[in-house]
Design a protein around this motif. Structure first.
Motif, PDB file in Angstrom:
ATOM      1  N   ASN A   1      -1.884 -10.499   2.558  1.00  0.00           N
ATOM      2  CA  ASN A   1      -2.267  -9.867   1.291  1.00  0.00           C
ATOM      3  C   ASN A   1      -3.570  -9.087   1.445  1.00  0.00           C
ATOM      4  O   ASN A   1      -3.713  -7.976   0.908  1.00  0.00           O
ATOM      5  N   ALA A   2      -4.539  -9.678   2.171  1.00  0.00           N
ATOM      6  CA  ALA A   2      -5.825  -9.005   2.354  1.00  0.00           C
ATOM      7  C   ALA A   2      -5.644  -7.696   3.118  1.00  0.00           C
ATOM      8  O   ALA A   2      -6.261  -6.667   2.781  1.00  0.00           O
ATOM      9  N   ALA A   3      -4.793  -7.706   4.149  1.00  0.00           N
ATOM     10  CA  ALA A   3      -4.558  -6.494   4.937  1.00  0.00           C
ATOM     11  C   ALA A   3      -3.888  -5.412   4.091  1.00  0.00           C
ATOM     12  O   ALA A   3      -4.299  -4.245   4.108  1.00  0.00           O
ATOM     13  N   VAL A   4      -2.849  -5.802   3.359  1.00  0.00           N
ATOM     14  CA  VAL A   4      -2.136  -4.837   2.522  1.00  0.00           C
ATOM     15  C   VAL A   4      -3.067  -4.261   1.458  1.00  0.00           C
ATOM     16  O   VAL A   4      -3.055  -3.054   1.178  1.00  0.00           O
ATOM     17  N   THR A   5      -3.898  -5.121   0.858  1.00  0.00           N
ATOM     18  CA  THR A   5      -4.812  -4.659  -0.180  1.00  0.00           C
ATOM     19  C   THR A   5      -5.810  -3.645   0.372  1.00  0.00           C
ATOM     20  O   THR A   5      -6.102  -2.626  -0.273  1.00  0.00           O
TER      21      THR A   5
ATOM     22  N   GLU B   1      -6.030   0.205  -0.923  1.00  0.00           N
ATOM     23  CA  GLU B   1      -7.239   0.808  -1.492  1.00  0.00           C
ATOM     24  C   GLU B   1      -7.614   2.093  -0.764  1.00  0.00           C
ATOM     25  O   GLU B   1      -8.171   3.020  -1.370  1.00  0.00           O
ATOM     26  N   ARG B   2      -7.275   2.183   0.504  1.00  0.00           N
ATOM     27  CA  ARG B   2      -7.614   3.385   1.281  1.00  0.00           C
ATOM     28  C   ARG B   2      -6.624   4.522   1.065  1.00  0.00           C
ATOM     29  O   ARG B   2      -6.988   5.693   1.185  1.00  0.00           O
TER      30      ARG B   2
ATOM     31  N   TRP C   1      -3.809  -6.031  -8.115  1.00  0.00           N
ATOM     32  CA  TRP C   1      -3.209  -6.225  -6.807  1.00  0.00           C
ATOM     33  C   TRP C   1      -2.281  -5.057  -6.475  1.00  0.00           C
ATOM     34  O   TRP C   1      -1.875  -4.295  -7.366  1.00  0.00           O
ATOM     35  N   PRO C   2      -1.908  -4.919  -5.207  1.00  0.00           N
ATOM     36  CA  PRO C   2      -0.823  -3.989  -4.877  1.00  0.00           C
ATOM     37  C   PRO C   2       0.432  -4.379  -5.660  1.00  0.00           C
ATOM     38  O   PRO C   2       0.594  -5.546  -6.037  1.00  0.00           O
ATOM     39  N   PRO C   3       1.337  -3.444  -5.894  1.00  0.00           N
ATOM     40  CA  PRO C   3       2.479  -3.702  -6.792  1.00  0.00           C
ATOM     41  C   PRO C   3       3.610  -4.499  -6.139  1.00  0.00           C
ATOM     42  O   PRO C   3       4.735  -4.030  -6.015  1.00  0.00           O
TER      43      PRO C   3
END
Length: 270
Positions: free
Chosen positions: A68-72, A76-77, A255-257
């Protein structure tokens, strides 16, 4: 786990140089963007064994948190992302009569992306500038009820009553609180769902809200909202809490969707 012969896929994104720089995933593995030739779509991946990641509950929770941290970070980028679920792997293709050498995991994944590039690009555009919020609303049964009935019940329960009668009256009051909370929850569910849909672009019910021993569920939902509408949702929920003090609100994100990614759009079937 020995890396090699498969790709672990975290997400699909619009290709952007350096978007994965310095980003790590499961167990600190460095991530990279694999771009499908001739498209603007890339997959966020690392090399892995074709065997799914398996472990105890605590270890799996840690891995999911790292994913989750990597995807987030990449979300964001890049501004938009189609996140994958845990353990989406694309393995090398075994040899066959048609392809004695088989296709590599990279070839299979980029081929899959190329075939669906238009669909993926359109969905990424639809999700740009959007995020997922999660809302859980419950009613605290200890904070609702009919004060008049409670007062009368107290008058009718002097200390001289038997222990059995006091237990019976307590159960009656508990059932009464459940009934009142249930009626309030039904009313609030319809009202709040309507109000949230006036702000959110989409809403997905997530089943029953998490409830404590003295709570009645109202709503558990994932919302797809524009970034600029996050505060509006927060104010709406704050107003609900002020208007109905017996409500308990859990407001999570952005969060990402995750809840708004088509499960069928998974490269695991590449």
């Amino acid at each position: 786990m020995t890396d090699g012969s498969a790709l672990y896929v975290y997400a699909l994104v619009r290709h952007r140089e350096a978007a994965a720089d310095g980003v790590t995933g499961l167990d600190g593995r460095p991530l990279r963007l694999l771009r499908a030739p001739g498209t603007e779509v890339a997959a966020l991946v690392h090399e892995a064994s074709p065997v799914p990641f398996q472990g105890g509950d605590e270890q799996v929770r840690r891995w999911v948190g790292e994913q989750n941290a990597a995807v987030t970070t990449v979300w964001e980028r890049t501004g938009s992302v189609l996140p994958m679920t845990f353990n989406v792997l694309v393995a090398d293709e075994p040899p066959s009569d048609r392809l004695p050498g088989g296709r590599s995991a990279e070839q299979r994944l980029t081929s899959w992306i190329t075939e669906r590039a238009q669909e993926i690009t359109e969905r990424l555009a639809e999700l740009a500038g959007r995020c997922e919020l999660r809302v859980e609303i419950t009613v605290d049964r200890t904070a609702v009820g009919a004060p008049e009935q409670a007062a009368r019940a107290g008058e009718e329960q002097p200390e001289s009553r038997s222990a059995g009668m006091r237990r019976l009256l307590a159960k009656q009051r508990e059932q009464q609180a459940k009934n009142v909370a249930g009626q309030l929850a039904d009313t609030l569910h319809a009202q709040t769902r309507h109000a949230l849909l006036a702000v959110a672009e989409d809403l997905r019910d997530r089943g029953h809200a998490r409830t404590g021993p003295d709570e009645t569920g109202v709503l558990s939902a994932a919302l797809l909202v524009r970034d600029e509408d996050i505060d509006t949702v927060g104010r709406l929920l704050s107003d609900l809490r002020t208007r109905e003090p017996a409500t308990r609100v859990r407001f999570l994100g952005p969060w990402p969707p995750y809840s708004f990614t088509d499960d069928a759009a998974s490269p695991a079937t590449a």
